[in-house]
Each structure stands twice: as C-alpha cells, then as structure tokens.
Design an enzyme around this catalytic site. Sequence first.
Site, PDB file in Angstrom:
ATOM      1  N   TRP A 130       0.856  -1.197   0.000  1.00  0.00           N
ATOM      2  CA  TRP A 130       0.000   0.000   0.000  1.00  0.00           C
ATOM      3  C   TRP A 130       0.891   1.247   0.000  1.00  0.00           C
ATOM      4  CZ3 TRP A 130      -2.218   2.542   4.909  1.00  0.00           C
ATOM      5  CH2 TRP A 130      -3.163   3.511   4.575  1.00  0.00           C
ATOM      6  N   ASP A 211      -1.551  -6.233   8.925  1.00  0.00           N
ATOM      7  CA  ASP A 211      -2.497  -5.184   8.514  1.00  0.00           C
ATOM      8  C   ASP A 211      -3.727  -5.906   7.964  1.00  0.00           C
ATOM      9  OD1 ASP A 211      -3.886  -3.067   7.518  1.00  0.00           O
ATOM     10  OD2 ASP A 211      -2.250  -2.218   6.328  1.00  0.00           O
ATOM     11  N   LYS A 246     -13.890  -0.765   5.399  1.00  0.00           N
ATOM     12  CA  LYS A 246     -14.408  -1.426   4.188  1.00  0.00           C
ATOM     13  C   LYS A 246     -15.560  -2.371   4.519  1.00  0.00           C
ATOM     14  CE  LYS A 246     -10.339   0.145   2.940  1.00  0.00           C
ATOM     15  NZ  LYS A 246      -9.883   1.082   1.987  1.00  0.00           N
TER      16      LYS A 246
HETATM   17  C1  LMR Z   1      -6.696   2.428  -0.548  1.00  0.00           C
HETATM   18  O1  LMR Z   1      -5.658   1.771  -0.548  1.00  0.00           O
HETATM   19  O2  LMR Z   1      -7.168   2.943  -1.575  1.00  0.00           O
HETATM   20  C2  LMR Z   1      -7.473   2.580   0.736  1.00  0.00           C
HETATM   21  O3  LMR Z   1      -6.850   1.876   1.754  1.00  0.00           O
HETATM   22  C3  LMR Z   1      -7.761   3.992   1.077  1.00  0.00           C
HETATM   23  C4  LMR Z   1      -6.535   4.782   1.423  1.00  0.00           C
HETATM   24  O4  LMR Z   1      -6.552   5.430   2.480  1.00  0.00           O
HETATM   25  O5  LMR Z   1      -5.569   4.807   0.664  1.00  0.00           O
END
Ligand code: LMR
Length: 396
Positions: A130, A211, A246
Amino acid sequence: MFENIQIAPPDPILGLTETFKADPNPDKINLSVGVYQDANGKTPVLETVKEAEKRILAQENSKGYLPMTGEPVYCAQVQELLFGAGHEIIDSKRAATAQCPGGTGALRVAGDYLHLQHPGAKIWLSNPTWANHNTIFDAAGLQCEEYAYRDPNTNGLDFDAMYESIKTIPKGDVILLHGCCHNPTGIDPTPEQWSKIGALLAERGILPLVDFAYQGLGNGIEEDREGLLELTKKVKQMLICSSFSKNFGLYRERTGALTVVADNTEQAATVMSQVKLRIRYNYSNPPSHGGQIAAVILSDQELKAKWIEEVAEMRNRINEMRHLFVKTLKEKGVEQDFSSIIQQRGMFSFSGLTKEQVLQLREKYSIYIVGSGRINVAGMTVANMDRLCEAIKSVL
Ligand code: LMR
C-alpha cells in the site's frame, strides 16, 4: 514564515480522487481509492449501520471522552472478529486492543510504539505494498525495508522469493503482512504458506505486524482470518492493525483498532500501557461513533447475521466484476492475459498497465487508476465495463 514553503506533491491515492471529483466528464470512472461501490456506482450506507445508528441516537446519553484505548465492548468485539469466539488468545486474555482512528491510525500508533520501545528495529514491507505504508512508518521514524512478494511473470505470489527474503531479516525486526486481500495486488498466501511463514518468523525472532483491513471481502469473514490463525499457531507475539472502513462501509467514521498479542495477560497489559502513551501524545482518545456502530451490530446476533449477508453481497459483486472484466477484455480481442485477476481477492488487482498507459486512461478517457497500475475492482459496474475495457484495449 510561510513565504518559502513549497507545494506538497498530491497523495498517490487520495490526490487522484480530488482530481476525479474536479473532472467534468460525465462518463468518468474512479478505480483509484479503495472504496466499495454498488451496481449503481454508489457507496451505500449499510442497512445494519442505519439500524445501529437509530439505536445509538435513541440511547446515547453522554459525549464524554472515551478511554484512551476506546470503548471496551468494541475492543472485545474486535478480538472476536479477528480470532473467532472462544479462541485460546481470547480465553487466556493474552491480547489487548485499543480502538484507533481507522486502520491508518492504528498503523501510526503501532509505528510510534515500535520506534520508541524497539529502537533500531526496521520494518519490512512487501514489494509492492500500500502506497501509504512507507510514509506512515517513515513519519514514525522507522526504517523501511522490502521483501519479495509478487511474481511479475505469473502475477501471482512468488512464495520462494518471499521465503528467501524473510530469511535475510535480522532478529528483532518487524515484518508487515497483509492479513488478506493484499493491497495492491489481491494476491494472498495459502493457509499452508501462512503456516510456513509463521514457523520461519518464530525461528528467526521476527515480530509480525498484520495489517487486516479487508476481512470478509476476500472469501468470507471466517475464511479470511485463516492466515492470521495459522500465524498465531506458530508465533506468540504480534501486532494487528484492523479496520472496519471497508467491511462496515464506515470509511469516514475512522473505525479501526490496534491489537497486541503477547505471551500472557500481564505482558499484553504492559505493552498496551506504552501504546496508551503514544495515543495520548497523538490524538488523546479515539472518535466514538464508528466504534459504537460496530459494537451494536456485532453484539446483536440478528444484526450481526444481517451484516454478514451485507458483506457477502459486496464480496460477491466484486468477484462477479473480476469475471466480467476478464471476459469483456477477451471478447474485445485483448491479447494480454488478465486471467490472474479472477484468482485475486479483495478490492484490488495489479493490472500490469504501465505508468504511461495509466496516464493515457486518465487524460483521454477520464478513467482513474493508481499510478502503479492498481485497479479498484469494486469501482467496476456492469454499466461502465464496456467503456472501461474499450479504453484499456486502446491504450494497450
Ligand atoms: C486504498 O488503498 O485505496 C485505501 O486503503 C484507502 C486509502 O486510504 O488509501
């Protein structure tokens, strides 16, 4: 003092949503931020959430501060959802949970705790991960490193490479693992692979930070905790950052948690006492509303059963879109193989589209995808599929 401040770069995910909102094209499609959209392209408030809010409004009698670790009923429900009722970790009371402002808040609190209590410990992130993981831990003062994850040839997990890179992580470091529905790839280890990862972490003395933001959106509430449970069989100590953004659709209510799993009750309480200080110095105590909603739903058998159905509806729609996407691309004569997207789970998939192609999609077609090529499958609908696939065909 502000004359020489430079404008900050836009956030790679949330910045795109700002650009999307400003785009006047009526046919624009947002496949960037991980937010669920229904068949009509709307992000609904769940029925169970509406019902819980009615009850809260009728019964709430104070707006006093919550404890630094949040609402105890909520924290107990978080543990039950993570491990399942009657799990040994719950029965032996060797976990302690703090309600946090979203999964992001939980990650930052975990990062602050690690930086202060385990100075020198580095945190290892999957490649890719992420986009916000690096920045959160960097802001907390932790050094971020990478371990191998995705095989670009198969668009699946390169388990051997992952396993070999974990072997290079020094004792006392921390590894971040995605509990399910890996963000951004949608590729998860199998339960057998989780078990091997757990054994290796235990052998090497590496602390897992899980996570866990998408429980229920992969294969089911219980199925999605299988990896975490395999890990708990091998490793006694871990940190878990979970989120209800989510699976309850509570994005803006900032509803998450940090759970410490320790050897015993006393150790869990000791670690939590340090976590509490990080919370106090950061935001003092968490917001209440989202946690109340989740607690009301999870404490009522009927509402909980209905919520499980609502999660299944979201999950099934996402999985249908995976199939329809791959089928439509094929029907349009796209030669590139996208079939791995069907096996992936959760909101995201790695499309393999290049930065240049992603940019063309945005500029020519008002289709918004994260620069890495990550697609939010939950933003696809039957109505936008044809236009989406036609555009992808043309940029390919
Ligand atoms: C994402 O990866 O799009 C979500 O987890 C929202 C975010 O805060 O980035």
